[in-house]
Write a protein that holds these residues in place. Structure first.
Motif, short mmCIF file in Angstrom:
data_model
loop_
_atom_site.label_atom_id
_atom_site.label_comp_id
_atom_site.label_asym_id
_atom_site.label_seq_id
_atom_site.Cartn_x
_atom_site.Cartn_y
_atom_site.Cartn_z
N ASP A 16 -73.28 22.87 -16.25
CA ASP A 16 -72.61 22.69 -14.97
C ASP A 16 -73.44 23.36 -13.89
O ASP A 16 -73.79 24.54 -14.02
CB ASP A 16 -71.21 23.31 -15.00
N THR A 18 -73.46 24.04 -9.73
CA THR A 18 -72.72 23.98 -8.47
C THR A 18 -73.52 24.69 -7.39
O THR A 18 -74.31 25.58 -7.68
CB THR A 18 -71.34 24.64 -8.58
N VAL A 48 -73.75 18.25 -15.30
CA VAL A 48 -72.73 17.88 -14.31
C VAL A 48 -73.05 18.61 -13.01
O VAL A 48 -73.00 19.84 -12.95
CB VAL A 48 -71.31 18.22 -14.81
N LEU A 49 -73.39 17.82 -12.00
CA LEU A 49 -73.69 18.35 -10.66
C LEU A 49 -72.41 18.25 -9.85
O LEU A 49 -72.05 17.18 -9.36
CB LEU A 49 -74.81 17.54 -10.00
N ASP A 50 -71.70 19.36 -9.70
CA ASP A 50 -70.41 19.37 -9.02
C ASP A 50 -70.53 20.23 -7.77
O ASP A 50 -70.67 21.44 -7.86
CB ASP A 50 -69.33 19.92 -9.94
N PHE A 52 -73.08 20.10 -5.90
CA PHE A 52 -74.50 20.46 -5.91
C PHE A 52 -75.07 20.34 -4.50
O PHE A 52 -74.80 19.38 -3.79
CB PHE A 52 -75.24 19.53 -6.87
N GLY A 81 -73.41 13.07 -11.14
CA GLY A 81 -73.38 13.69 -9.83
C GLY A 81 -73.25 12.68 -8.72
O GLY A 81 -73.20 11.46 -8.95
N ASP A 82 -73.23 13.19 -7.51
CA ASP A 82 -73.17 12.37 -6.32
C ASP A 82 -74.42 11.49 -6.26
O ASP A 82 -75.52 11.93 -6.59
CB ASP A 82 -73.10 13.28 -5.09
N TRP A 85 -78.02 12.49 -5.03
CA TRP A 85 -78.99 13.28 -5.80
C TRP A 85 -79.67 12.49 -6.91
O TRP A 85 -80.50 13.04 -7.64
CB TRP A 85 -78.29 14.51 -6.38
N TYR A 104 -78.36 8.48 -15.33
CA TYR A 104 -77.61 9.09 -14.24
C TYR A 104 -76.30 8.33 -14.06
O TYR A 104 -76.30 7.10 -14.06
CB TYR A 104 -78.42 9.04 -12.95
N ALA A 107 -70.44 10.57 -9.98
CA ALA A 107 -69.65 11.79 -10.14
C ALA A 107 -68.33 11.58 -10.88
O ALA A 107 -67.88 12.45 -11.62
CB ALA A 107 -69.40 12.43 -8.78
#
Length: 124
Positions: A16, A18, A48-50, A52, A81-82, A85, A104, A107
């Motif tokens: 993770d 962040t 997991v880019l939360d 980010f 992720g979003d 990114w 990829y 999110a």
């Protein structure tokens, strides 16, 4: 801490991330992953880019030591992720350089990413 690594199940580990990823946090995660690989063998990685916000400015991100020593010990990588990114995250993960599959996912698709990661390597 901007990055934490924990076991999800079996040989699947979840990273993770962040806020801003600090070089020191990445170093700690790489050390933990190397230790896991030494004791348990090959792993799969769910990133997991939360929330980010990118990478720490002014730091060198060119160190490929972990990739050189352990790149082949990572069977698959799913990054969630979003969409903003996508390109940078795939480049940072060395997606085009690895033998392992790297995908990829948007999110909202953590469960779909986990399902993909659980499939045998080499399957779509």
């Amino acid at each position: 801490m901007a990055a934490t690594l924990r076991r999800e199940s079996g040989n699947t580990w979840r990273l993770d991330v962040t806020g801003v990823l600090l070089r020191s946090d990445l170093d700690a995660v790489e050390q933990a992953a190397a230790e896991t690989i030494r004791h348990s063998g090959r792993i799969r990685l769910l990133v997991v880019l939360d929330g980010f916000e990118g990478w720490e400015q002014g730091m060198s991100w060119r160190d490929l030591g972990f990739y050189i020593r352990h790149g082949d010990d990572i069977e698959k990588i799913a990054i969630v992720g979003d969409e903003t990114w996508r390109s940078e995250a795939l480049m940072f993960a060395g997606a085009d350089l690895r033998k392992a599959a790297v995908e990829y996912f948007p999110a909202a698709d953590v469960s779909r990413a986990a399902e993909w990661l659980a499939r045998p390597a080499g399957s779509a």
